[in-house]
Design a protein around this motif. Structure first.
Motif, PDB file in Angstrom:
ATOM      1  N   VAL A 112     -11.263  51.483  58.091  1.00  0.00           N
ATOM      2  CA  VAL A 112     -12.160  52.058  58.441  1.00  0.00           C
ATOM      3  C   VAL A 112     -12.697  53.677  59.312  1.00  0.00           C
ATOM      4  O   VAL A 112     -12.278  53.801  60.774  1.00  0.00           O
ATOM      5  N   GLY A 153     -17.545  55.395  59.679  1.00  0.00           N
ATOM      6  CA  GLY A 153     -17.453  54.557  58.232  1.00  0.00           C
ATOM      7  C   GLY A 153     -18.992  53.468  57.824  1.00  0.00           C
ATOM      8  O   GLY A 153     -18.598  52.974  58.619  1.00  0.00           O
ATOM      9  N   ASP A 154     -19.009  53.525  56.297  1.00  0.00           N
ATOM     10  CA  ASP A 154     -19.089  51.832  56.140  1.00  0.00           C
ATOM     11  C   ASP A 154     -18.189  51.303  55.961  1.00  0.00           C
ATOM     12  O   ASP A 154     -17.757  50.996  55.146  1.00  0.00           O
ATOM     13  N   ALA A 155     -18.138  49.937  56.698  1.00  0.00           N
ATOM     14  CA  ALA A 155     -17.219  48.551  56.656  1.00  0.00           C
ATOM     15  C   ALA A 155     -16.944  47.444  55.477  1.00  0.00           C
ATOM     16  O   ALA A 155     -16.625  47.543  55.077  1.00  0.00           O
ATOM     17  N   GLY A 156     -18.608  48.487  54.779  1.00  0.00           N
ATOM     18  CA  GLY A 156     -18.784  47.189  53.429  1.00  0.00           C
ATOM     19  C   GLY A 156     -17.594  47.596  52.851  1.00  0.00           C
ATOM     20  O   GLY A 156     -17.217  47.285  51.258  1.00  0.00           O
ATOM     21  N   GLU A 157     -17.399  48.819  52.540  1.00  0.00           N
ATOM     22  CA  GLU A 157     -15.943  49.318  52.033  1.00  0.00           C
ATOM     23  C   GLU A 157     -14.787  48.579  51.541  1.00  0.00           C
ATOM     24  O   GLU A 157     -14.691  49.100  50.735  1.00  0.00           O
ATOM     25  N   LYS A 172     -10.993  46.815  61.777  1.00  0.00           N
ATOM     26  CA  LYS A 172     -11.421  46.894  60.515  1.00  0.00           C
ATOM     27  C   LYS A 172     -10.365  47.649  59.681  1.00  0.00           C
ATOM     28  O   LYS A 172     -10.572  48.172  59.127  1.00  0.00           O
ATOM     29  N   ASN A 208     -11.746  57.117  48.813  1.00  0.00           N
ATOM     30  CA  ASN A 208     -13.304  56.523  49.659  1.00  0.00           C
ATOM     31  C   ASN A 208     -13.569  58.058  50.481  1.00  0.00           C
ATOM     32  O   ASN A 208     -12.590  57.530  51.437  1.00  0.00           O
ATOM     33  N   HIS A 217     -15.102  56.214  53.076  1.00  0.00           N
ATOM     34  CA  HIS A 217     -15.506  56.055  54.210  1.00  0.00           C
ATOM     35  C   HIS A 217     -14.285  55.311  54.921  1.00  0.00           C
ATOM     36  O   HIS A 217     -14.486  54.980  55.660  1.00  0.00           O
TER      37      HIS A 217
END
Length: 72
Positions: free
Chosen positions: A10, A14-18, A41, A58, A60
């Motif tokens: 990440v 950034g968005d860890a959900g990515e 992560k 991406n 993120h």
């Protein structure tokens, strides 16, 4: 088709959900997750050569080739 080994992590802010979305995308494209990082992560994966460029888009996540890191 040959596979490449990549590391994914990440980006700052950034968005860890990515990560979960990218894991699914890798598996859908015939790749596999080979190692999950503990301290950061991220993960290592083997992916088909032709999938690497689409994964790098991406904003993120950092997606980079796996390589040896040394200290001086």
């Amino acid at each position: 088709m040959p596979n490449k080994v990549i590391n994914v992590s990440v980006k700052d802010g950034g968005d860890a959900g990515e990560l979960e979305k990218l894991k699914k995308q890798i598996q859908d494209q015939g790749g596999k997750i080979t190692h999950e990082f503990k301290l950061i992560k991220g993960f290592t994966a083997e992916v088909p050569d032709d999938a690497v460029s689409t994964l790098q888009d991406n904003q993120h996540l950092n997606v980079e080739p796996d390589q040896t890191v040394t200290t001086q």
